[in-house]
Design an enzyme around this catalytic site. Structure first.
Site, PDB file in Angstrom:
ATOM      1  N   CYS B 199       4.439  -5.267  -2.790  1.00 19.15           N
ATOM      2  CA  CYS B 199       3.658  -6.069  -3.374  1.00 19.15           C
ATOM      3  C   CYS B 199       4.020  -7.693  -3.179  1.00 19.15           C
ATOM      4  CB  CYS B 199       3.662  -5.925  -5.170  1.00 19.15           C
ATOM      5  SG  CYS B 199       3.283  -3.996  -5.310  1.00 19.15           S
ATOM      6  N   CYS B 246      -4.279  -1.877  -2.741  1.00 18.79           N
ATOM      7  CA  CYS B 246      -3.168  -2.500  -2.308  1.00 18.79           C
ATOM      8  C   CYS B 246      -2.278  -1.526  -1.515  1.00 18.79           C
ATOM      9  CB  CYS B 246      -2.406  -3.359  -3.209  1.00 18.79           C
ATOM     10  SG  CYS B 246      -3.009  -5.089  -3.655  1.00 18.79           S
TER      11      CYS B 246
END
Lengths: 103, 285
Positions: B199, B246
């Site tokens: 991330c 994501c």
């Protein structure tokens, strides 16, 4: 059901600026769903704005217009407090309309 | 004499060594306050011209042209339909006559900034999305999908009533809470997927950079605008949807929405954004 139309019309100088957002799936008829079946076409064909009994903006729409379409335009000859009628009809014959006050 | 002096010197050396050990132990232990300071300092030093409260506007705080388009869009926001729907759903009672408001403090108004929180009875992190579905189930209703539509509409309304309130995430001095926090942090910084991205690769290392046509948002304040209408999605999405996408964008296998790891990441990221205002629902390209 709340209206599928959101509109804001503002008079300033000699023109009135109009913004509108219409809630509609606008399915083109070319997209498949998760199980591989075509999603049948479902889109707005005519969107019209009327002021004083006269169409000030007409859109003839087809499958190429995106979901939940947004429109912005301006026209002359309206006063603050006038009514502006917005209406649409889609290819399945469904429709919606709304009367807004020009601010 | 000499002997005593030398003994003192030996003691002093041992003392320094012990102090050194204690310090390195502190660096290894979980210290949310220190992480918070380091995290915020990193972003404010890297982007000195971005006002602190502007970080919640994600890519718009990084790119002037995008910001101009966004200001025009906010005039007539694409999340309006979801927001109206959420307001209506929130006011409509369940079959048993109770409402969503009955499940929350202050009838659910203006409380978004307190989520997620650590529940010391169950020993887990509770997010707003999880709390909403638990509220439905407790009242005999079917849970919603976590990623869009109804869930996005409800959280949009709850965020809207909390706009401007500052993130106030608490990490109690409970080893289970600290473990959840640490797990979230670890998930955030762990690389995964075929592209081998974490991330943080995008949202800490590269905010403001382009990834294809998108501008990457800074991790600081990144959840404040949730849920969001994304033009790319052609609709609304929740925090769950953002995490799942994501993961698949880095070609990893996403977890189930509201998996413990996702809730812990949300806990970590929200804590890092403490003091920043809620700005949701938002719109993103």
């Amino acid at each position: 059901m709340p209206s599928t139309i959101r509109v804001r019309a503002t008079a300033g100088g000699d023109t009135t600026e109009v913004q509108a957002l219409v809630q509609h799936p606008m399915d083109s008829g070319f997209v498949k769903d998760a199980s591989g079946n075509l999603i049948p076409p479902h889109h707005i064909e005519v969107l019209e704005f009327e002021h004083g009994g006269k169409a000030v903006f007409t859109a003839l729409w087809g499958p190429a217009v995106a979901k939940d379409p947004y429109v912005k335009f301006s026209f002359k000859g309206a006063q603050k407090g006038d009514d502006l009628t917005v209406s649409w009809v889609d290819n399945k014959g469904q429709s919606d309309s709304l009367v807004a006050k020009i601010q | 004499m000499f002997g005593a002096k030398m003994l003192r010197a030996v003691f002093a050396t041992v003392g320094v060594l012990l102090l050194g050990l204690a310090q390195s132990a502190a660096a290894d232990s979980v210290n949310p306050q220190a992480d918070f300071k380091a995290f915020r300092d990193y972003f404010t030093k890297r982007f000195p011209n971005v006002p602190l409260n502007d970080f919640v506007n994600g890519p718009y705080s990084m790119d002037a042209d995008l910001r101009k388009q966004w200001t025009a869009i906010e005039d007539f926001p694409p999340y309006q339909f979801a927001l109206d729907k959420g307001q209506e759903m929130f006011a409509t009672p369940f079959k048993n006559g109770k409402t969503y408001g009955d499940c929350f403090a202050n009838k659910g108004i203006g409380i978004r900034q307190n989520y997620p929180y650590f529940d010391d009875k169950t020993g887990e992190v509770v997010t707003l999305e999880l709390a909403l579905n638990r509220c439905r189930q407790a009242n005999g209703e079917e849970p919603f999908s976590y990623v869009k539509d109804d869930m996005a509409a409800l959280t949009a309304y709850m965020a809207f009533t909390s706009r401007g309130k500052l993130f106030d995430i608490k990490i109690p001095n409970d080893p289970r809470a600290l473990a959840a926090y640490e797990n979230g942090k670890k998930y955030f910084y762990t690389r995964r997927g075929q592209l081998n991205f974490s991330c943080a690769s995008c949202h800490v290392q590269s905010p403001g950079e382009h990834i294809r046509t998108e501008v990457l948002a800074p991790a600081l304040g990144i959840l404040a605008a949730m849920p969001i209408y994304r033009s790319e999605w052609g609709g609304m999405g929740t925090i769950s949807r953002r995490f799942v996408t994501c993961n698949s964008q880095v070609r990893g296998v996403p977890l189930e929405p509201q998996d413990e790891n996702y809730r812990d990441v949300e806990y970590y990221l929200s804590y890092m954004s403490n003091g920043l205002p809620i700005s949701g629902p938002g719109s993103r390209p």
